[in-house]
Design an enzyme around this catalytic site. Sequence first.
Site, PDB file in Angstrom:
ATOM      1  N   LEU A   1       0.825  -1.223   0.000  1.00  0.00           N
ATOM      2  CA  LEU A   1       0.000   0.000   0.000  1.00  0.00           C
ATOM      3  C   LEU A   1       0.852   1.263   0.000  1.00  0.00           C
ATOM      4  O   LEU A   1       0.329   2.360  -0.191  1.00  0.00           O
ATOM      5  CB  LEU A   1      -0.951   0.010   1.198  1.00  0.00           C
ATOM      6  CG  LEU A   1      -2.102  -1.002   1.146  1.00  0.00           C
ATOM      7  CD1 LEU A   1      -2.948  -0.914   2.420  1.00  0.00           C
ATOM      8  CD2 LEU A   1      -2.979  -0.781  -0.080  1.00  0.00           C
TER       9      LEU A   1
ATOM     10  N   ASN B   1       7.320  -2.785   3.626  1.00  0.00           N
ATOM     11  CA  ASN B   1       8.461  -2.087   2.999  1.00  0.00           C
ATOM     12  C   ASN B   1       8.066  -0.651   2.652  1.00  0.00           C
ATOM     13  O   ASN B   1       8.059  -0.233   1.501  1.00  0.00           O
ATOM     14  CB  ASN B   1       9.013  -2.852   1.779  1.00  0.00           C
ATOM     15  CG  ASN B   1       7.998  -3.101   0.697  1.00  0.00           C
ATOM     16  OD1 ASN B   1       6.795  -3.009   0.909  1.00  0.00           O
ATOM     17  ND2 ASN B   1       8.487  -3.412  -0.499  1.00  0.00           N
TER      18      ASN B   1
ATOM     19  N   HIS C   1       4.868 -15.623  -2.744  1.00  0.00           N
ATOM     20  CA  HIS C   1       5.013 -15.708  -4.205  1.00  0.00           C
ATOM     21  C   HIS C   1       6.005 -16.778  -4.705  1.00  0.00           C
ATOM     22  O   HIS C   1       7.063 -16.444  -5.284  1.00  0.00           O
ATOM     23  CB  HIS C   1       5.374 -14.354  -4.801  1.00  0.00           C
ATOM     24  CG  HIS C   1       6.352 -13.509  -4.018  1.00  0.00           C
ATOM     25  ND1 HIS C   1       7.569 -13.961  -3.615  1.00  0.00           N
ATOM     26  CD2 HIS C   1       6.274 -12.230  -3.570  1.00  0.00           C
ATOM     27  CE1 HIS C   1       8.212 -12.997  -2.963  1.00  0.00           C
ATOM     28  NE2 HIS C   1       7.427 -11.944  -2.915  1.00  0.00           N
TER      29      HIS C   1
ATOM     30  N   ASN D   1       9.529  -9.298  -8.940  1.00  0.00           N
ATOM     31  CA  ASN D   1      10.406 -10.144  -8.147  1.00  0.00           C
ATOM     32  C   ASN D   1       9.574 -11.004  -7.194  1.00  0.00           C
ATOM     33  O   ASN D   1       8.887 -10.452  -6.352  1.00  0.00           O
ATOM     34  CB  ASN D   1      11.358  -9.241  -7.346  1.00  0.00           C
ATOM     35  CG  ASN D   1      12.443 -10.030  -6.676  1.00  0.00           C
ATOM     36  OD1 ASN D   1      12.638 -11.193  -6.974  1.00  0.00           O
ATOM     37  ND2 ASN D   1      13.133  -9.411  -5.739  1.00  0.00           N
TER      38      ASN D   1
ATOM     39  N   ASP E   1       0.507  -9.890  -4.679  1.00  0.00           N
ATOM     40  CA  ASP E   1       1.744  -9.088  -4.643  1.00  0.00           C
ATOM     41  C   ASP E   1       1.541  -7.781  -5.402  1.00  0.00           C
ATOM     42  O   ASP E   1       2.407  -7.342  -6.170  1.00  0.00           O
ATOM     43  CB  ASP E   1       2.947  -9.875  -5.197  1.00  0.00           C
ATOM     44  CG  ASP E   1       4.277  -9.189  -4.848  1.00  0.00           C
ATOM     45  OD1 ASP E   1       4.281  -8.205  -4.088  1.00  0.00           O
ATOM     46  OD2 ASP E   1       5.317  -9.662  -5.337  1.00  0.00           O
TER      47      ASP E   1
ATOM     48  N   GLY F   1       7.978  -5.070  -9.829  1.00  0.00           N
ATOM     49  CA  GLY F   1       6.613  -5.122  -9.301  1.00  0.00           C
ATOM     50  C   GLY F   1       5.555  -4.721 -10.290  1.00  0.00           C
ATOM     51  O   GLY F   1       5.789  -3.886 -11.171  1.00  0.00           O
TER      52      GLY F   1
HETATM   53  O1  DOR Z   1       8.023  -7.324  -7.493  1.00  0.00           O
HETATM   54  C1  DOR Z   1       8.088  -7.025  -6.324  1.00  0.00           C
HETATM   55  N1  DOR Z   1       7.756  -5.797  -5.889  1.00  0.00           N
HETATM   56  N2  DOR Z   1       8.525  -7.933  -5.473  1.00  0.00           N
HETATM   57  C2  DOR Z   1       8.775  -7.644  -4.188  1.00  0.00           C
HETATM   58  O2  DOR Z   1       9.159  -8.513  -3.464  1.00  0.00           O
HETATM   59  C3  DOR Z   1       8.605  -6.272  -3.689  1.00  0.00           C
HETATM   60  C4  DOR Z   1       7.649  -5.526  -4.513  1.00  0.00           C
HETATM   61  C5  DOR Z   1       7.657  -4.058  -4.263  1.00  0.00           C
HETATM   62  O3  DOR Z   1       7.635  -3.632  -3.103  1.00  0.00           O
HETATM   63  O4  DOR Z   1       7.617  -3.291  -5.221  1.00  0.00           O
HETATM   64 ZN    ZN Z   2       8.114 -10.249  -2.164  1.00  0.00          ZN
END
Ligand code: DOR
Ligand code: ZN
Length: 428
Positions: free
Chosen positions: A63, A94, A232, A278, A305, A324
Amino acid sequence: MGIIIKNVNRLLSNNALELCQIRVSNGVISEIAPEVKQLNDEVIIDGKGHIISSGFIDVHVHLREPGGEAKETIETGTKAAAKGGYTTICAMPNTNPVPDDKHILEWIGQRIDQSATVNVLPYASITKGLNGEKLSDMKELKEAGAFAFTDDGVGIQTADQMYQAMQQAAALDMAIVAHCEDNSLIHSGVMHEGLTSKKLKLNGIPSICESTQIARDVLLAEATGCHYHVCHVSTKESVRVIRDAKRAGIRVTAEVTPHHLLLNECDITEVNSNYKMNPPLRSKEDQQALLIGLLDGTIDFIATDHAPHTEEEKARGMNDAPFGIVGLETAFPLLYTHLVKTNVVTLKQLLDWLTIKPAQVFGMKTGELEVGNKADLTILDITEKWDINKNNFLSKGRNTPFDKWEVTGKPLLTIVEGEIVFKEDNNV
Ligand code: DOR
Ligand code: ZN
């Protein structure tokens, strides 16, 4: 004030549909019957013969608030969730600052109370600042409302740190939710190490970058008794390790994303950062193994994700754009179109992976369409054909490889604790 939802079909365990009416009183499902009588001044919703399901649950959502409000906010992300049929989502830590102490977690809790339109359960980090040095105070964070612990976005690099984290989490009866990635095996990769990375001359991330860390962790989960949940899952070797660990009685659970189920490295025909995530899209064999793993219960459920980024960030090219893609507003239509309509899975299986399965894995008191449960509901159209259009997303993120895909089916109405939080115009 209550609601009566008339003329909706609920899905029975044998995949048959049953026409029913549902009464919602004080935010709770109070009656499900062929016909319910209007008692008070209930609002009547005509479901027009569409399907009613318990609201979807997504335990893997970014978010971005606090600190990443240009990408997404709690308000925009939860509006996107409601549009996608989700009524409960879990927010990844994160952010900036990271919820690694109770004050930050409490502040996030207040922002959720102020601006979320669906239930949001916030994660706290395993390590302080997600930097892999010091463990967060898990007891304090549990008391402040942490849903579970994760350093999603990065892997826990040493076995000893994961061992200690699992020991502490097990003592608190909390889950460790793991992003599995061994930094020494990333090899500066931006996509899967395989056919396409060779063709496009880009650095590849080998499958062992993920699978070897899962192999280490299932043994640590065995040693500690911790509930270890794998985020994932993307490789066939990871599926095998998890399958074997489950057979050995280890407390491991796992999720898979819609994009890893529906795409593989061969779908990346050009350098396009909307295919950069990822873990990366893996080989066709990996994709097949994920589906088999989901079907045989090795993988427990589906999580998106959802990872919004700005257009400017994603325009930096395959090497420099962040990893992402967004997922909340496309998950159900894509999965319904490509797995249910093609008879690969049943609608009941798909809905279970989006509702009751994540609820069971994390002990949530939701996920089933039953009298006495909170009225977290979604009404689904499974007939309408439409084209995904990223410009219509309620998420701030436009980063999807699925733009312009033709799909069938969409959520029409989403209800959280008896309140309508999303309504597709004119359809119900
Ligand atoms: O593709 C991803 N984006 N994998 C992740 O583990 C983190 C995420 C992100 O926070 O953008
Ligand atoms: Zn992840």
